[in-house]
Design a protein around this motif. Structure first.
Motif, PDB file in Angstrom:
ATOM      1  N   PHE A   1       0.834  -1.199   0.000  1.00  2.00           N
ATOM      2  CA  PHE A   1       0.000   0.000   0.000  1.00  2.00           C
ATOM      3  C   PHE A   1       0.874   1.257   0.000  1.00  2.00           C
ATOM      4  CE2 PHE A   1      -3.590  -2.380   2.470  1.00  2.00           C
ATOM      5  CZ  PHE A   1      -3.912  -3.072   1.314  1.00  2.00           C
ATOM      6  N   TYR A   2       1.896   1.232   0.825  1.00  2.00           N
ATOM      7  CA  TYR A   2       2.779   2.396   1.000  1.00  2.00           C
ATOM      8  C   TYR A   2       3.518   2.719  -0.296  1.00  2.00           C
ATOM      9  CZ  TYR A   2       6.260   5.364   3.391  1.00  2.00           C
ATOM     10  OH  TYR A   2       7.055   6.401   3.803  1.00  2.00           O
ATOM     11  N   ILE A   3       4.059   1.691  -0.935  1.00  5.93           N
ATOM     12  CA  ILE A   3       4.759   1.898  -2.208  1.00  5.93           C
ATOM     13  C   ILE A   3       3.811   2.462  -3.248  1.00  5.93           C
ATOM     14  CG2 ILE A   3       5.957   0.748  -4.116  1.00  5.93           C
ATOM     15  CD1 ILE A   3       6.973  -1.289  -2.034  1.00  5.93           C
ATOM     16  N   PHE A   4       2.606   1.921  -3.296  1.00  6.18           N
ATOM     17  CA  PHE A   4       1.638   2.392  -4.281  1.00  6.18           C
ATOM     18  C   PHE A   4       1.316   3.878  -4.078  1.00  6.18           C
ATOM     19  CE2 PHE A   4      -2.689   3.320  -5.655  1.00  6.18           C
ATOM     20  CZ  PHE A   4      -2.646   2.904  -6.971  1.00  6.18           C
ATOM     21  N   CYS A   5       1.156   4.286  -2.831  1.00  5.84           N
ATOM     22  CA  CYS A   5       0.801   5.678  -2.562  1.00  5.84           C
ATOM     23  C   CYS A   5       1.861   6.648  -3.074  1.00  5.84           C
ATOM     24  CB  CYS A   5       0.588   5.890  -1.065  1.00  5.84           C
ATOM     25  SG  CYS A   5      -0.893   5.083  -0.405  1.00  5.84           S
ATOM     26  N   PHE A   6       3.125   6.259  -2.980  1.00  2.00           N
ATOM     27  CA  PHE A   6       4.204   7.145  -3.400  1.00  2.00           C
ATOM     28  C   PHE A   6       4.546   7.000  -4.888  1.00  2.00           C
ATOM     29  CE2 PHE A   6       4.967   7.671   1.091  1.00  2.00           C
ATOM     30  CZ  PHE A   6       5.585   8.905   1.206  1.00  2.00           C
ATOM     31  N   ARG A   7       4.499   5.780  -5.401  1.00  4.80           N
ATOM     32  CA  ARG A   7       5.057   5.543  -6.736  1.00  4.80           C
ATOM     33  C   ARG A   7       4.046   5.028  -7.749  1.00  4.80           C
ATOM     34  NH1 ARG A   7      10.624   6.294  -5.660  1.00  4.80           N
ATOM     35  NH2 ARG A   7      10.710   6.634  -7.904  1.00  4.80           N
ATOM     36  N   TRP A   8       2.788   5.372  -7.559  1.00  6.73           N
ATOM     37  CA  TRP A   8       1.770   4.820  -8.453  1.00  6.73           C
ATOM     38  C   TRP A   8       2.030   5.182  -9.918  1.00  6.73           C
ATOM     39  CZ3 TRP A   8      -0.957   8.337 -11.280  1.00  6.73           C
ATOM     40  CH2 TRP A   8      -1.019   9.645 -10.802  1.00  6.73           C
TER      41      TRP A   8
ATOM     42  N   GLU B   1       3.379  15.003 -16.127  1.00  2.00           N
ATOM     43  CA  GLU B   1       3.646  15.889 -15.004  1.00  2.00           C
ATOM     44  C   GLU B   1       2.384  16.335 -14.288  1.00  2.00           C
ATOM     45  OE1 GLU B   1       6.695  16.347 -14.034  1.00  2.00           O
ATOM     46  OE2 GLU B   1       7.358  15.094 -15.709  1.00  2.00           O
ATOM     47  N   ASP B   2       1.225  15.943 -14.798  1.00  5.34           N
ATOM     48  CA  ASP B   2      -0.048  16.331 -14.192  1.00  5.34           C
ATOM     49  C   ASP B   2      -0.749  15.091 -13.644  1.00  5.34           C
ATOM     50  OD1 ASP B   2      -2.409  17.446 -13.399  1.00  5.34           O
ATOM     51  OD2 ASP B   2      -3.191  17.758 -15.435  1.00  5.34           O
ATOM     52  N   PRO B   3      -0.656  14.848 -12.334  1.00  2.00           N
ATOM     53  CA  PRO B   3      -1.271  13.637 -11.764  1.00  2.00           C
ATOM     54  C   PRO B   3      -2.770  13.553 -12.028  1.00  2.00           C
ATOM     55  CG  PRO B   3       0.197  14.684 -10.175  1.00  2.00           C
ATOM     56  CD  PRO B   3       0.058  15.639 -11.315  1.00  2.00           C
ATOM     57  N   LEU B   4      -3.451  14.689 -12.075  1.00  4.37           N
ATOM     58  CA  LEU B   4      -4.898  14.653 -12.272  1.00  4.37           C
ATOM     59  C   LEU B   4      -5.278  14.112 -13.645  1.00  4.37           C
ATOM     60  CD1 LEU B   4      -6.113  17.983 -10.612  1.00  4.37           C
ATOM     61  CD2 LEU B   4      -6.549  15.639  -9.855  1.00  4.37           C
ATOM     62  N   SER B   5      -4.353  14.177 -14.599  1.00  4.75           N
ATOM     63  CA  SER B   5      -4.672  13.675 -15.939  1.00  4.75           C
ATOM     64  C   SER B   5      -4.785  12.156 -15.965  1.00  4.75           C
ATOM     65  CB  SER B   5      -3.604  14.136 -16.940  1.00  4.75           C
ATOM     66  OG  SER B   5      -2.338  13.548 -16.656  1.00  4.75           O
ATOM     67  N   TYR B   6      -4.324  11.468 -14.904  1.00  5.71           N
ATOM     68  CA  TYR B   6      -4.451  10.013 -14.820  1.00  5.71           C
ATOM     69  C   TYR B   6      -5.809   9.586 -14.261  1.00  5.71           C
ATOM     70  CZ  TYR B   6       0.673   9.612 -15.381  1.00  5.71           C
ATOM     71  OH  TYR B   6       1.968   9.659 -15.841  1.00  5.71           O
ATOM     72  N   VAL B   7      -6.452  10.486 -13.544  1.00  6.15           N
ATOM     73  CA  VAL B   7      -7.663  10.137 -12.795  1.00  6.15           C
ATOM     74  C   VAL B   7      -8.790   9.734 -13.739  1.00  6.15           C
ATOM     75  CG1 VAL B   7      -9.449  11.025 -11.245  1.00  6.15           C
ATOM     76  CG2 VAL B   7      -7.034  11.615 -10.872  1.00  6.15           C
ATOM     77  N   GLY B   8      -9.440   8.619 -13.392  1.00  6.01           N
ATOM     78  CA  GLY B   8     -10.600   8.157 -14.137  1.00  6.01           C
ATOM     79  C   GLY B   8     -10.293   7.336 -15.365  1.00  6.01           C
TER      80      GLY B   8
ATOM     81  N   TYR C   1      15.878  12.359  -2.008  1.00  2.00           N
ATOM     82  CA  TYR C   1      14.702  12.024  -1.209  1.00  2.00           C
ATOM     83  C   TYR C   1      13.430  12.513  -1.877  1.00  2.00           C
ATOM     84  CZ  TYR C   1      11.986  11.359   3.039  1.00  2.00           C
ATOM     85  OH  TYR C   1      11.070  10.925   3.948  1.00  2.00           O
ATOM     86  N   LEU C   2      12.434  11.639  -1.971  1.00  2.00           N
ATOM     87  CA  LEU C   2      11.146  11.979  -2.573  1.00  2.00           C
ATOM     88  C   LEU C   2      10.158  12.324  -1.465  1.00  2.00           C
ATOM     89  CD1 LEU C   2       9.700  12.050  -5.355  1.00  2.00           C
ATOM     90  CD2 LEU C   2       8.877   9.746  -4.847  1.00  2.00           C
ATOM     91  N   PRO C   3       9.790  13.585  -1.325  1.00  2.92           N
ATOM     92  CA  PRO C   3       8.830  13.954  -0.277  1.00  2.92           C
ATOM     93  C   PRO C   3       7.416  13.551  -0.667  1.00  2.92           C
ATOM     94  CG  PRO C   3       9.386  15.871  -1.595  1.00  2.92           C
ATOM     95  CD  PRO C   3      10.237  14.739  -2.110  1.00  2.92           C
ATOM     96  N   TRP C   4       6.545  13.556   0.320  1.00  2.00           N
ATOM     97  CA  TRP C   4       5.146  13.231   0.053  1.00  2.00           C
ATOM     98  C   TRP C   4       4.463  14.443  -0.577  1.00  2.00           C
ATOM     99  CZ3 TRP C   4       1.660  10.014  -1.109  1.00  2.00           C
ATOM    100  CH2 TRP C   4       0.295  10.304  -0.947  1.00  2.00           C
ATOM    101  N   ASN C   5       3.925  14.260  -1.777  1.00  2.00           N
ATOM    102  CA  ASN C   5       3.236  15.322  -2.494  1.00  2.00           C
ATOM    103  C   ASN C   5       1.810  14.882  -2.800  1.00  2.00           C
ATOM    104  OD1 ASN C   5       5.431  17.190  -2.734  1.00  2.00           O
ATOM    105  ND2 ASN C   5       6.310  15.858  -4.304  1.00  2.00           N
ATOM    106  N   PRO C   6       0.856  15.312  -1.986  1.00  2.11           N
ATOM    107  CA  PRO C   6      -0.545  14.944  -2.282  1.00  2.11           C
ATOM    108  C   PRO C   6      -0.987  15.540  -3.605  1.00  2.11           C
ATOM    109  CG  PRO C   6      -0.442  16.643  -0.585  1.00  2.11           C
ATOM    110  CD  PRO C   6       0.963  16.190  -0.812  1.00  2.11           C
ATOM    111  N   ILE C   7      -1.927  14.878  -4.242  1.00  2.00           N
ATOM    112  CA  ILE C   7      -2.425  15.335  -5.544  1.00  2.00           C
ATOM    113  C   ILE C   7      -3.456  16.424  -5.317  1.00  2.00           C
ATOM    114  CG2 ILE C   7      -3.552  14.641  -7.686  1.00  2.00           C
ATOM    115  CD1 ILE C   7      -2.592  11.818  -7.186  1.00  2.00           C
ATOM    116  N   LEU C   8      -3.119  17.626  -5.723  1.00  2.00           N
ATOM    117  CA  LEU C   8      -4.043  18.738  -5.548  1.00  2.00           C
ATOM    118  C   LEU C   8      -5.311  18.504  -6.352  1.00  2.00           C
ATOM    119  CD1 LEU C   8      -1.542  21.742  -5.775  1.00  2.00           C
ATOM    120  CD2 LEU C   8      -2.442  20.609  -3.733  1.00  2.00           C
TER     121      LEU C   8
END
Length: 680
Positions: free
Chosen positions: A496-503, A517-524, A634-641
């Motif tokens: 679960f943890y890996i998926f959250c960071f590196r999906w 570069e746009d995470p929202l473009s993957y949604v749906g 280091y890859l910080p946690w970046n929530p998808i806006l």
């Protein structure tokens, strides 16, 4: 006289020599002596001036100050013989000459005992070196200890060379090796200039002092096999204690690492010792931080910020915040709090300083990350990891040395991953295996330079292992139980943890209209997650082991949201029903008491104590000074806006079938539990 020539007093003149232990008469002036270290000859000011010749390898001193070394030896031997027979006058005087707590002027001497001159003390050193076998006898141990306790590193170079030969002579007879090594290693951590300064001598820098200490240790290692065997033991015995400041720790560590230059066979053991001590400080610091309340934690951060500002010259002492309480009734509590703040702050500073030293130490070995040197050093660091760091679960920063350097190349990255997988999966599930899974997941999630193909390969292997464990454990599963299936839940949480960071890296192929570069473009979208990924995650999320109830709620919540928005797997119905599930009903309090599953109902533990914590060893690096080494790795946690607009919305029509299945599962689980109790 040639530079290689040796001037000796004729044997028939030896009777004219006066004892160096007796103070000279007021009408006699002692002559200044010349000790030639490099074999070159100085022009004598008078024809009668004598000189000393010796080399670093095996010095042979012939004359000094107009007296032959043979006559000096004779006088010293005579003094030792007299002491053995009970005549202590000259013996006590000889011993006092090495008492460096006494002043160099006449204030501390009797009228008939003027202060000894530097060149005369060197005469004693040279003579005592030849008498080393006698000094191991019990009557002379106090003299030997006085010699070993004298301040020598702050004197002139000629005295230092002579003293090193005395140390070698004492070590060679075997009786004083421990004391000699102990003296050297104690000085390795010394940072106070006054501790090595000697009145009457020019000031000596810390750098020169360290050079002299290493010259002495190098000499001992060359002549004594026992010294080689004792160095690591002594290094550990004299290691600074936890309360010592960062300068003391940093100085000692730098000196230990320097030994590797001339004793490479000892290098690995000494570095391992440093890492062991570093992990100990790391764990203690983390424990202390966990015990602090928010107010004290904030005070620690302020104290650290003030220290760094002061070090940079940006803060005056009177600008520092005063944490002391003005209320007399709270004075004891305030003092206790201040001491805790001081201790935690000191531990952080020590850890930060030593980590920075180790980053600098290792950096040259990885200048070419594809070289044999880099690979060999990486394997040695991985060995440190498996033997020292991994068993200490609460280590928070020491492991970042490995995190930083193994990302230098794909080959080094693979070496670390293989080591974690070997520990985690090559045998039966174990505590160390569970820790290795956490390290593996955290490394894949946080490593900024790990390529997508490696992440996909490892994630696929983790899923395969997860499915095997699910199939094996579900046969006897009665419900979620962390005590029975801990290794399964640890592995599930890792995925679960890996998926959250590196999906994004786990998507096998990206549609053309997706903007990477746009995470929202993957949604749906109907994304390609690779063979069996969706099936395995669904089987586990909806299975009887119910990992969504046992894994850390924060990780589960983020996984559920991302998996739903990215059309991977839909788990919100399970989360809704899990609100009515109590983990305590599936866990026995005590097997020894013969309790049944129903007895857990009276247990005071809540579900939080029966769930996994969210410990991942490469969580954010907090040391202020050394963090510069890992910031780019280091890859910080970046929530998808924009993804969190409505976390709880889900289509009830789409989830009807899944919710029915989950309800059926819970009903079956409860029935199984009752049947099990009836059987008992």
């Amino acid at each position: 006289m040639s530079s290689k020539a040796t001037t000796l007093l004729p044997p028939d003149m030896s009777f004219q020599s006066k004892s160096i232990l007796r103070p000279p008469s007021s009408s006699t002036k002692r002559r200044a002596d010349t000790l030639d270290l490099d074999g070159t000859e100085e022009q004598p000011s008078t024809p009668k001036r004598r000189k000393v010749l010796f080399s670093d390898n095996s010095p042979t001193v012939h004359e000094l100050g107009g007296r032959s070394l043979a006559s000096v030896r004779t006088e010293v031997r005579k003094t030792l013989d007299q002491h053995r027979r009970g005549d202590d006058e000259e013996y006590l005087l000889l011993k006092r000459h090495f008492d460096t707590s006494r002043r160099s002027d006449a204030d501390d001497y009797d009228d008939d005992e003027p202060p000894i001159k530097p060149q005369e003390l060197m005469q004693y050193v040279l003579a005592l070196a030849s008498c080393a076998p006698m000094l191991k006898e019990k009557p002379f141990r106090d003299l030997a200890n006085a010699v070993l306790n004298c301040v020598w590193v702050g004197r002139d170079e000629r005295f230092v060379q002579a003293y090193i030969e005395l140390l070698a002579a004492l070590a060679s007879v075997g009786s004083y090796l421990y004391e000699t090594l102990a003296m050297i290693f104690e000085l390795f951590s010394e940072t106070r200039r006054w501790s090595w300064s000697v009145p009457g001598y020019s000031g000596v820098s810390k750098l020169v002092v360290e050079q002299r200490l290493h010259a002495a240790l190098r000499r001992l290692l060359r002549i004594s096999p026992a010294a080689v065997r004792s160095v690591v033991t002594m290094a550990k015995a004299k290691y600074p204690v936890l309360d010592d400041d960062k300068r003391t720790h940093a100085t000692y560590v730098n000196n230990l690492l320097r030994i590797r230059e001339y004793a490479p066979d000892l290098g690995r053991s000494l570095i391992n010792l440093v890492v062991e001590q570093l992990v100990s400080i790391d764990v203690n610091m983390q424990t202390d931080l966990d015990d602090l309340d928010d107010e004290l934690t904030a005070a620690v951060h302020r104290a650290l910020a003030e220290s760094r500002a002061r070090a940079l010259g940006n803060l005056d002492d009177d600008e520092a915040s005063d944490e002391e309480s003005d209320d007399d009734d709270d004075e004891d509590d305030a003092n206790a709090g201040l001491q805790r703040i001081k201790n935690v702050k000191n531990n952080i500073e020590v850890l930060d300083a030593v980590m920075d030293i180790l980053y600098r130490f290792y950096a040259p070995y990885f200048h070419d990350p594809h070289s044999e040197t880099a690979v060999a050093e990486c394997k040695a660091m991985i060995s440190q990891f498996t033997d020292i760091i991994l068993p200490m679960r609460k280590s928070r920063h020491t492991q970042f040395l490995l995190f930083h350097f193994v990302q230098k190349s794909d080959q080094l990255t693979s070496l670390f991953i293989e080591a974690c997988e070997r520990i985690a999966f090559k045998g039966a599930p174990s505590v160390l295996g569970d820790y290795a899974v956490a390290y593996l997941a955290s490394f894949l999630a946080r490593g900024a330079h790990i390529p997508a193909y490696i992440i996909q390969d490892v994630f696929k292997r983790l899923l395969q292992c997860l499915e095997r464990r699910r199939a094996a454990y579900e046969k006897s599963c009665q419900g979620p139980n962390i005590t029975k299936y801990y290794s399964y839940y640890a592995l599930c949480q890792a995925t679960f943890y890996i998926f959250c960071f590196r999906w994004k890296d786990l998507v096998v192929s990206v549609p053309e209209h997706v903007e990477p570069e746009d995470p929202l473009s993957y949604v749906g979208l109907d994304l390609d997650w690779g063979e069996n990924t969706r099936r395995i995650l669904k089987n586990n999320a909806h299975g009887k082991l119910n990992p969504l109830k046992v894994c850390s709620p924060g990780i589960v919540e983020e996984f559920a949201k991302l998996a739903h928005k990215l059309n991977l797997v839909y788990v919100y119905p399970v989360l809704e029903i899990n609100k009515r599930v109590r983990l305590a009903q599936f866990v026995r309090v005590s097997y020894s008491s013969g309790g049944s599953l129903r007895d857990i109902g009276s247990d005071s533990r809540d579900d939080g104590s029966l769930q996994l914590d969210s410990y991942f060893p490469f969580d954010p690096y907090q040391l202020p000074g050394s963090k510069k080494w890992v910031e780019v790795d280091y890859l910080p946690w970046n929530p998808i806006l924009g993804l969190n607009a409505d976390e709880d919305d889900y289509d009830s029509d789409d989830s009807e079938v899944e919710e029915e299945l989950v309800a059926e599962l819970l009903e079956e689980t409860a029935t199984d539990s009752e049947e099990d109790e009836d059987e008992e």
